[in-house]
Design a protein around this motif. Structure first.
Motif, short mmCIF file in Angstrom:
data_model
loop_
_atom_site.label_atom_id
_atom_site.label_comp_id
_atom_site.label_asym_id
_atom_site.label_seq_id
_atom_site.Cartn_x
_atom_site.Cartn_y
_atom_site.Cartn_z
N CYS A 1 0.99 -1.15 -0.12
CA CYS A 1 -0.07 -0.06 -0.09
C CYS A 1 1.04 1.32 0.01
CB CYS A 1 -0.93 0.01 1.18
SG CYS A 1 -2.31 -1.13 1.06
N VAL B 1 0.11 2.41 4.46
CA VAL B 1 -1.09 1.44 4.82
C VAL B 1 -1.90 2.64 5.33
CG1 VAL B 1 -1.85 -0.39 6.33
CG2 VAL B 1 0.40 -0.44 5.09
N THR C 1 -5.67 -4.28 8.55
CA THR C 1 -4.39 -3.80 7.91
C THR C 1 -2.86 -4.66 8.33
OG1 THR C 1 -4.56 -2.21 9.95
CG2 THR C 1 -5.14 -1.51 7.83
N TYR D 1 1.08 -4.22 9.05
CA TYR D 1 1.96 -3.50 8.91
C TYR D 1 3.64 -3.92 8.86
CZ TYR D 1 -1.69 0.01 10.23
OH TYR D 1 -2.43 1.05 10.21
N GLY E 1 0.99 -3.71 3.91
CA GLY E 1 2.39 -3.07 3.68
C GLY E 1 3.19 -3.77 2.66
#
Lengths: 108, 458
Positions: B84, B93, B115, B117, B177
Motif C-alpha cells: 500500500c 497503509v 491492516t 504493517y 504493507g
C-alpha cells in the motif's frame, strides 16, 4: 559489416530494472533463424555484454529460451537506481546499445 | 474447507493505474473468488520509501477502490491490496486505509478491513544482525548496523502468511504493507488448499494484470488455479492470452526467468508447459514450488543522500553544439572553480551531474550514436548537505548556464533557460541501501496484523 543490427532481426528489444540493484534486458527475436544468431555464444556472450555496458563479465547472466526465441541478459546495475548519476530510473532505455549491436558479417 | 479450483481476479498491475469497470464486472460473472491488486513497487525509485509517500494520486486510488470495494461487497469475496502507498510503509497503509474508509462510508458498505504493517525498526533488526541472521543478496555486501540506523524507512516484504492470517481473522478487505507481488495473489488460493506450484506460478503471471496478455492496456486478468495447474484469461473479451504472452511474462522485471525466490521457497518454472485452450485462454502445468530449509524475509531501506537543486538550460546554436562535450567540460571546470571561490567548498563536499539531453544524457559513454545533436537540454543536478547550499551552488552556476561560450568564441552567447527562476529545489534525495534477507522463526514475526476489531495479533 552488413550494416544491419540485432534490432533488425527482433520483434522487440527491451530493458528494465529487476529490483533496485539489477537490470535485465530481453531480445525477442522474430523467428528461429534470428534466435540462432543472437543465441550463438560466438556472437553474443558475457565479454560482449561487458564491453557494451562497461560491467564485469563475471557478473553477467545470460539465459537462452529457444521455445520463445528469446535471449535474456541480467547484470547488477552499474549505477544504483535513483542516485545522483542515475539518468534512467527504470533502466527502460538501456536496451539501445544491445539493439544497435551490428550483426556479424556473413560474407558476400 | 476444500474446493476444486480458485479464481483470482487481478484488475490492474497497480492500484491507481485505472481499468475499465466493466472488466471487473466480467470477472465477477466468471466466478471470481478473490480480488487481488498490488499497490506498489520499488520501480520508480527510492524517493517513495525514503519519504513514506505514494507515487499515485489519492483520487486515482479512490476511483479504483470504489469499483473494487463495490465488487467485493456485491460478490461477497475478499479484496487484498499489497504494498500500500507505493513503498508499503506504515504511512502508506494508513493512507490507503483512510481512502478505503471514506469510500466505504460514501458507498454505505459495511466491509471489515484489516491492516498489516511491515515497517521495521533498525534496533529490532540489529538483534537479528547480531545473531548472524541477516544475509546479503547479490550484489550487496555484509550489513553494517550504521546502515540500518541511517535509513529513514525500512520495510520487510511479507509472504502470503500475514495476509492469510488477516483473512482467517475475519477480514473482507486486507490492506497490506510491503509484500511480494506474488503473495498478494497467492494468499487466498493457498489458504483454501490449492497446491503451491500452480498457485505461485499463477500469482507471478497475474501480478501485473494485463501485462501477460496481447493488450496490456485493456484491463486485468482472471487466473483459475486447480489441483494440476492454472488457466489464465484476460477480463476484456476482445483481448487474448497466448502461450507466448503468458510465458514471456516470466521474463518481466525478473533477473532469472526460471527460478524466483519467495520467503517460503522458490518458484521453479523451467518444466512448465503453456498450452492454448482456445484463442484467448492459456493452460499452464508443470510448475513447482520448492520449499526452502529456512524462511527468509527480504528488507528494503532508503536513506537521505543530501538535498538537491536542479537547473535547466538549452542550446540551439550549431557552433556550440559542434563542440558540446568541450563546452560541458568547461562548464564543469568553471562551476568547480567558482564554488570553491565563493562558498569555499571542495569537490568532495558536494556533487553535481551535468546531463546533455539530446546528446548523450541517457546512455553517456555507452551510447553507440555519434551524429551531432540538433539541440541540447543541459540539466545541472546539484547534491549538497543541505538545501540552501545546493541552491547556492546552482545559482553560482546560473551565469555560466546563461552565457558560457566555447573556448574559440570571442563573444558571450545567451542560452535558453527553460523557466524563471531557472533553479528548482527538489528537497531530500534518497538512495536504496538494503539488499538483505532476514532468517525468521515465523512468517508473521516481522509483521503487525490489525484485525477488524483492532486487536493486535502477532
Amino acid at each position: 559489416m552488413s550494416g544491419k543490427t540485432v534490432a533488425d532481426l527482433a520483434l522487440e528489444v527491451r530493458s528494465k530494472n529487476a529490483g533496485p540493484f539489477w537490470v535485465t534486458m530481453e531480445l525477442f527475436m522474430r523467428d528461429a533463424a534470428g534466435y540462432a544468431v543472437v543465441a550463438d555464444p560466438g556472437f553474443l556472450d558475457e565479454p560482449v555484454i561487458a564491453r557494451l555496458y562497461g560491467v564485469a563479465a563475471d557478473t553477467i547472466q545470460i539465459f537462452r529460451l529457444p521455445e520463445l526465441n528469446v535471449v535474456k541478459i541480467s547484470f547488477p546495475r552499474p549505477v544504483v537506481q535513483g542516485s545522483l548519476h542515475d539518468r534512467d530510473i527504470h533502466a527502460g532505455q538501456h536496451h539501445v546499445p544491445l539493439a544497435l549491436l551490428p550483426l556479424p558479417d556473413r560474407g558476400p | 474447507m476444500t474446493r476444486d479450483s480458485v479464481r483470482i481476479l487481478v484488475p490492474t498491475g497497480m492500484l491507481g493505474g485505472g481499468f475499465p469497470p466493466e472488466t471487473v464486472a466480467r470477472g465477477l460473472d466468471l466466478g471470481a473468488d478473490v480480488i487481488a491488486v498490488d499497490g506498489g513497487s520499488t520501480d520508480s525509485g527510492p524517493y517513495y520509501l525514503g519519504s513514506g509517500t505514494a507515487k499515485t494520486a489519492a483520487a486515482a486510488v479512490a476511483r479504483d477502490l470504489r469499483v473494487l470495494l463495490r465488487a467485493a461487497a456485491a460478490a461477497g469475496i475478499p479484496l487484498i491490496v499489497g504494498s500500500c502507498g507505493t513503498s508499503g510503509t506504515d504511512s502508506g497503509v494508513d493512507w490507503v486505509a483512510g481512502i478505503t474508509r471514506d469510500v466505504l462510508a460514501e458507498e454505505g458498505l459495511a466491509l471489515r478491513v484489516a491492516t498489516v504493517y511491515s515497517e521495521q525498526r533498525a534496533a529490532d533488526l540489529e538483534e537479528y544482525l547480531d545473531r548472524g541472521r541477516v544475509h546479503p543478496l547479490p550484489p550487496a555486501g555484509d550489513l553494517d548496523p550504521a546502515t540500518l540506523e541511517s535509513c529513514r524507512h525500512i520495510v520487510a516484504m511479507m509472504g502470503h502468511e500475514p495476509i492469510e492470517a488477516a483473512l482467517a481473522g475475519g477480514a473482507d478487505v486486507v490492506l497490506a504493507g510491503r509484500a511480494t507481488d506474488t503473495a498478494v495473489a497467492a494468499a487466498y488460493p493457498l489458504m483454501v488448499g490449492m497446491p503451491a506450484g500452480p498457485t505461485w506460478h499463477a500469482a507471478k503471471i497475474v501480478e501485473c494484470g494485463g501485462q501477460c496478455t496481447t493488450n496490456p492496456r485493456a484491463g486485468g486478468v482472471l487466473a483459475t488455479v486447480d489441483a494440476t495447474g492454472f488457466t489464465v484469461e484476460p477480463l476484456d473479451p476482445a483481448v487474448a492470452c497466448t502461450p507466448t504472452s503468458v510465458a514471456a511474462h516470466m521474463l518481466y522485471e525478473t533477473a532469472n526467468p526460471f527460478a524466483m525466490r519467495e520467503p517460503a521457497g522458490t518458484i521453479m518454472v523451467a518444466g512448465a508447459t503453456y498450452r492454448a485452450l482456445d484463442d484467448r485462454r492459456v493452460r499452464v502445468e508443470g510448475s513447482r514450488f520448492e520449499p526452502a530449509a529456512q524462511y527468509t524475509v527480504k528488507l528494503e531501506g532508503a536513506r537521505i543522500t543530501g538535498y538537491e537543486t536542479m537547473s535547466f538550460t538549452a542550446i540551439r546554436d550549431p557552433h556550440i553544439l559542434g563542440q558540446i562535450t568541450t563546452w560541458a567540460a568547461l562548464l564543469r571546470k568553471m562551476i568547480t572553480e567558482w564554488v570553491a571561490q565563493t562558498l569555499g567548498l571542495e569537490p568532495g563536499e558536494y556533487a553535481f551531474d551535468i546531463r546533455l539531453y539530446g546528446h548523450d544524457a541517457v546512455l553517456g559513454d555507452l551510447d553507440p550514436e555519434t551524429r551531432p545533436p540538433r539541440e541540447v537540454g543541459v540539466m545541472l543536478l546539484v547534491n549538497a548537505a543541505d538545501q540552501r547550499t545546493a541552491t547556492a551552488i546552482a545559482k553560482i552556476a546560473n551565469p555560466l548556464m546563461l552565457h558560457l561560450p566555447t573556448p574559440d568564441m570571442d563573444h558571450l552567447p545567451s542560452l535558453a533557460f527553460a523557466t524563471s527562476p531557472a533553479e528548482t529545489e527538489r528537497g531530500a534525495a534518497y538512495e536504496f541501501v538494503l539488499n538483505h534477507a532476514v532468517d525468521v522463526d515465523s512468517p508473521t514475526a516481522l509483521f503487525r496484523i490489525h484485525l477488524p476489531e483492532q486487536s493486535d495479533v502477532r
